[in-house]
Motif scaffolding. Structure first.
Motif, short mmCIF file in Angstrom:
data_model
loop_
_atom_site.label_atom_id
_atom_site.label_comp_id
_atom_site.label_asym_id
_atom_site.label_seq_id
_atom_site.Cartn_x
_atom_site.Cartn_y
_atom_site.Cartn_z
N VAL A 26 -5.81 3.46 4.53
CA VAL A 26 -6.08 2.04 4.33
C VAL A 26 -5.82 1.33 5.65
N SER A 83 -6.47 9.90 2.11
CA SER A 83 -6.76 8.47 2.03
C SER A 83 -6.16 7.73 3.21
N GLU A 140 -8.88 -5.33 3.21
CA GLU A 140 -8.52 -3.91 3.30
C GLU A 140 -9.78 -3.08 3.44
N ARG A 198 -10.65 0.75 2.69
CA ARG A 198 -10.10 1.93 2.02
C ARG A 198 -11.07 3.09 2.16
N HIS A 241 0.86 -1.18 0.00
CA HIS A 241 0.00 0.00 0.00
C HIS A 241 0.90 1.23 0.00
#
Length: 562
Positions: free
Chosen positions: A451, A449, A458, A460, A382
């Protein structure tokens, strides 16, 4: 390519031993020989592609990078051919080393090969050849390098020239200048950027660590070896986690056509005694990568390395990629500097990190979160901190893996309006099971963002700010590949098609994602539940009862608790 039978006693994971590495090196060296010019100064491989440096430079690249392979193999018969080529090349065939020119790159390979094989090659040359070769290499000492890993090419040339007593003062200056330059790019924790900015990729291993550590080792400079070897050891703690259970390296960054050059830092740690990895794990990871490529078309019917990843593949190439470029894979054969009795060859293979346990590993310098699952051997990266100076799908996607590659359809992206770009990435932190960043889309839109990862699952979340009301937003997930299953489920702000629109202010979009090779995985909904908490927050509850609260605030960063 003919390889010895597998040895499943010594190498239960790959079957590969030192004999396999020797056979692979011999096969690659034998295959390139017919493509040398009559004077053996240039190697012109077949195909229509030419780098932006031109055919002459490409031919020099073919000589230099395959010479490096012969040097690691200590193949005296092959080295005799390269001695002939050196004599001819320095008689006016090779292009001069000029500022920011490709010959500067190739000079480093030639100098390193000459330094490694001095009794076998250099010391046997006639004095006029040595003088011409030193003079040709000498231009590298003052040539201007591009401000990136190129700064280490004069260091590598200077190390050899200083050793043979040629322009020792100028050589010393080139060494000091280049080593001082890379200090600007050391980000801590064993990680460098490849020049200014936040360009984190495999150049860490096959350039930024390789050249300084080898120089220190060859010069027997304990002070430098302590410094650069210590950085390498810390790097390998993270680096070992970027290989899948099938041997695949992470599919991220540029110059991926160098393929198993990705193994060079693993062998370098073992060679210099600067590694945290057990010898059996080092060989397992490196042999796994070599086997991965050899079994997937990296070598064509003529025995040549192709321009690509598995087989030929234009999508992984850059403008500087010429027909001989893949032969920087020769760096992986650094392995053969380790004698047959070294423990890295005699120890029984041990599993790599992706095969031992599920793991979620934060890496602070690049602001990456590495997610691996033992059941399928997949590793996912990621990316919340690496980008090139321009939009590049191999740097600026939100995630990469050992089983997928960036897709033209903008996988692992947030598209605001019709704009898929992700620029000006600002890391916002990485921790236990989470990583966050902010980036720009166009001139005014900001996307924050985060995660959260656990097992293969995941969560998100993306907070889009600065967009006009009713601006379309689309969220994408993993690109599908044979043998893997990609899922993306809407949670908040998104339709079943994973699209939505912005509101009057910052708008939150949340999805569940998973990439897995398990044939029958449990439903995502059984593994995690997500509840939106206000306009910019969420509460995540994992199936084992762990709860995490997340707050995304435009311009203020991300808060994670739990």
């Amino acid at each position: 390519m003919q390889l010895p039978p597998d040895d499943r006693t010594l190498s239960p994971y790959t079957g590969y031993t030192r004999a396999h590495w020797e056979a692979a090196a011999d096969a690659l060296l034998g295959a390139v020989e017919p493509y040398a010019t009559e004077d053996r100064a240039l190697y012109h491989f077949p195909g229509d592609r030419q780098s932006w440096s031109g055919r002459l430079s490409d031919g020099l690249e073919g000589y230099a990078r395959t010479l490096l392979l012969a040097a690691f193999r200590r193949d005296e018969t092959a080295l005799e051919r390269y001695a002939d080529g050196l004599a001819a090349g320095t008689s006016g065939v090779w292009p001069r080393i000029e500022d920011r020119s490709q010959p500067l790159v190739e000079a480093a390979s030639i100098a390193l090969a000459l330094r490694l094989t001095r009794p076998l090659l250099w010391d046997r040359l006639d004095d006029p050849v040595r003088q011409r070769a030193a003079a040709w290499l000498g231009d590298a000492l003052t040539a201007e390098a591009w401000p990136c890993n190129w700064e280490l090419f004069p260091v590598t040339v200077g190390g050899f020239l200083q050793e043979i007593g040629y322009e020792t003062e100028e050589s010393g200056k080139a060494i000091d200048r280049g080593l001082e330059r890379i200090e600007d790019w050391y980000a801590g924790g064993g990680w460098y950027t490849d020049g200014d900015g936040r360009k984190y990729d495999y150049y860490n291993g096959w350039a930024m660590h390789l050249y300084p550590v080898l120089h220190a080792w060859l010069a027997q400079d304990e002070r430098l070896l302590e410094l650069y070897g210590g950085r390498l050891s810390r790097h390998l703690d993270d680096y070992a986690r970027l290989f899948g259970g099938d041997g695949a390296p992470m599919h991220q960054g540029r110059s991926l056509t160098y393929r198993f050059a990705t193994t060079a830092p693993l062998w370098l740690g073992a060679l210099t005694g600067r590694t945290p990895l057990p010898p059996g794990e080092t060989r397992r990871l490196a042999s796994g990568a070599l086997k991965y490529f050899l079994e997937r078309g990296a070598v064509d019917a003529n025995g040549l390395l192709t321009l690509g990843w598995h087989g030929p593949d234009e999508s992984v190439l850059q403008g500087y990629s010429g027909p001989a470029s893949p032969y920087w894979a020769s760096k992986g054969f650094l392995a053969l500097l380790l004698p047959a009795e070294h423990e890295v060859w005699t120890a029984t293979e041990e599993p790599g990190p992706a095969e031992r346990a599920d793991a979620i590993t934060p890496i602070a310098a690049p602001n990456w979160l590495v997610q691996s699952t033992r059941s399928d051997g997949l590793v996912r990266l990621h990316n919340h901190g690496s980008e090139d100076v321009r939009y590049d799908p191999y740097y600026t996607r939100l995630a990469y893996s050992t089983a997928t590659r960036p897709a033209p359809s903008y996988d692992n992206s947030v598209l605001v309006g019709a704009d898929p770009s992700r620029t000006d990435i600002v890391p916002l932190g990485v921790g236990d099971g989470w990583v966050a960043s902010r980036h720009s889309v166009g001139e005014s839109v900001r996307v924050t963002s985060v995660v959260l990862a656990r097992g293969a699952v995941e969560v998100r979340a993306h907070l889009v700010a600065g967009a006009e009301p009713r601006t379309p937003v689309r969220v994408t997930g993993w690109a599908c590949r044979d043998g893997v299953r990609a899922e993306l489920r809407p949670v908040a702000g998104l339709s079943r098609e994973l699209s939505g629109v912005t509101g009057d202010g910052p708008t939150l979009f949340v999805a569940l994602a998973r990439l897995t090779a398990e044939p029958d995985p449990a439903p995502l909904e059984d593994l995690v539940s997500v509840r939106v908490d206000g306009e910019d927050g969420l509460r995540v509850r994992w199936s084992d009862g762990r709860e995490v609260r997340v707050r995304l605030a435009d311009g203020e960063g991300v808060g994670v608790q739990g």
